[in-house]
Motif scaffolding. Structure first.
Motif, short mmCIF file in Angstrom:
data_model
loop_
_atom_site.label_atom_id
_atom_site.label_comp_id
_atom_site.label_asym_id
_atom_site.label_seq_id
_atom_site.Cartn_x
_atom_site.Cartn_y
_atom_site.Cartn_z
N LYS A 108 -26.26 -30.94 -45.17
CA LYS A 108 -27.14 -30.14 -44.31
C LYS A 108 -26.79 -30.36 -42.84
CE LYS A 108 -31.32 -29.78 -47.17
NZ LYS A 108 -32.67 -30.33 -47.37
N ARG A 109 -26.51 -31.60 -42.47
CA ARG A 109 -26.15 -31.90 -41.07
C ARG A 109 -24.88 -31.16 -40.67
NH1 ARG A 109 -27.80 -37.07 -42.14
NH2 ARG A 109 -25.70 -37.79 -42.63
N ARG A 110 -23.92 -31.07 -41.60
CA ARG A 110 -22.64 -30.43 -41.29
C ARG A 110 -22.66 -28.93 -41.58
NH1 ARG A 110 -21.47 -35.21 -43.55
NH2 ARG A 110 -21.20 -34.33 -45.62
N ASN A 111 -23.78 -28.47 -42.16
CA ASN A 111 -23.96 -27.04 -42.47
C ASN A 111 -22.87 -26.51 -43.40
OD1 ASN A 111 -25.84 -24.98 -42.08
ND2 ASN A 111 -24.48 -23.90 -40.67
N TRP A 112 -22.41 -27.34 -44.32
CA TRP A 112 -21.38 -26.93 -45.31
C TRP A 112 -21.44 -27.88 -46.50
CZ3 TRP A 112 -17.26 -27.87 -48.47
CH2 TRP A 112 -16.46 -26.78 -48.82
N GLY A 113 -21.40 -27.32 -47.67
CA GLY A 113 -21.36 -28.17 -48.85
C GLY A 113 -21.08 -27.37 -50.10
N ARG A 114 -20.49 -28.05 -51.07
CA ARG A 114 -20.24 -27.44 -52.38
C ARG A 114 -20.69 -28.45 -53.44
NH1 ARG A 114 -19.79 -23.64 -49.65
NH2 ARG A 114 -18.08 -22.12 -49.52
N ILE A 115 -21.64 -28.04 -54.27
CA ILE A 115 -22.09 -28.89 -55.37
C ILE A 115 -21.74 -28.16 -56.67
CG2 ILE A 115 -24.06 -29.99 -56.50
CD1 ILE A 115 -25.41 -29.91 -53.66
N ILE A 116 -21.02 -28.85 -57.53
CA ILE A 116 -20.63 -28.27 -58.81
C ILE A 116 -21.12 -29.20 -59.91
CG2 ILE A 116 -18.71 -27.59 -60.30
CD1 ILE A 116 -17.12 -27.01 -57.68
N ASN A 117 -21.94 -28.68 -60.78
CA ASN A 117 -22.40 -29.45 -61.94
C ASN A 117 -21.58 -29.01 -63.14
OD1 ASN A 117 -24.40 -30.85 -60.47
ND2 ASN A 117 -25.70 -29.03 -60.55
#
Ligand code: NAD
Length: 261
Positions: A131-140
């Motif tokens: 959230k701080r970096r305003n970028w993320g990818r979560i793959i389950n």
């Protein structure tokens, strides 16, 4: 696609699908924190070879992801090593098969801990940085068993359905934060585990391995072909790219048509 500025954690990446995903991410330029069980010398050999081949920084953390405190330690170690976790792949898992009224309670709990609870704890720990970096990818890394059931797999099917519920909820919560959360749902994939099952069933049925594969194990998989780990890794890699930024909250089958029935 380049992931040169990104860092990833892949749970359960000492074999099978997780290992192939770790390779794909590293080859695309991401730093990768490996995790899982195995012979320390073999893990170090793989780690060093992947680092040399990819030019990425590859580390290993031996957390048992069935334990909440160890999951938190894994994410924290990756944040310290790389400065953040941009990509989180919740992949660790195992299977146990028994009729539900004979299912050992400790196996039920262990499957929920390793498959479902670990995904919650890892996401909970990694999200603030994303959230701080305003970028993320979560793959389950889920399964066709996140979408449909098979008898005798109650704990696994329940945990995998739960992972899809978690995926959708997280996706909605972070939809405006540059973060996506998706589930990959493979059918039978060619891994050491599945190769072992083929051999065991061939012996049990007195059939050649090809016949067991086609007529017993892949009876529900219309292509009658195992999915290869590289196919799953390619989908995971695509989900990490910017062109996949609108794919979120999805449960994506890669199952040779199994769940189309
Ligand atoms: P695998 O047995 O080859 O690999 C599992 C990995 O998880 C290994 O690295 C193992 O060390 C690790 N692991 C297991 N328990 C752990 C724990 N408590 N803490 C840390 N690491 C742990 O299995 P795979 O076939 O590659 O499966 C990977 C994921 O894909 C699993 O979630 C599985 O349910 C799912 N899946 C597999 C298939 C298939 O046909 N192989 C199909 C659908 C979904």
């Amino acid at each position: 696609m380049t992931l040169k500025t990104k860092s990833a954690v892949v749970t359960g990446s000492t074999s099978g699908i997780g290992l192939a995903i770790a390779q794909a991410l590293a080859r695309a330029g991401a730093n990768v924190m490996l995790n899982g069980f195995g012979d320390p010398a073999d893990i170090e050999k793989f780690r060093a070879a992947l680092a040399a081949e990819s030019g990425s920084t590859i580390r290993f953390h031996g957390a048992d992801v069935g334990r909440a405190a160890e999951v938190a330690a894994l994410i924290s170690a990756a944040e310290t090593a790389f400065g953040g976790v941009d990509i989180l792949v919740n992949n660790a898992g195992f299977q146990f098969v028994a009729p539900v009224d004979e299912f050992p309670a400790d196996r039920w709990d262990a499957i929920q801990d390793v498959i479902l609870n670990s995904a919650f704890h890892a996401i909970r720990a990694a999200l603030p940085g994303m959230k701080r970096r305003n970028w993320g990818r979560i793959i389950n890394l889920v399964s066709a068993h996140g979408l449909v059931a098979s008898p005798f797999k109650s704990a696994y099917v329940a945990a995998k359905h739960g992972q899809i519920g978690l995926t959708k909820t997280v996706a909605l919560e972070v939809a405006q934060c540059g973060i996506t959360c998706n589930a990959i749902c493979p059918g039978y994939v060619r891994t050491a585990l599945v190769e072992g099952q083929i051999a065991a069933q061939a012996a049990a049925h007195g059939l050649p391995p090809e016949a067991v594969l086609r007529d017993v194990m892949l009876a529900a998989q219309p292509t009658r072909r195992l999915v290869e780990v590289e196919e799953v890794a390619a989908l995971a890699l695509f989900l990490c790219g910017d062109l996949a930024r609108s794919i979120t909250g999805a449960a994506l089958p890669i199952d040779g048509g199994w769940t189309a029935r």
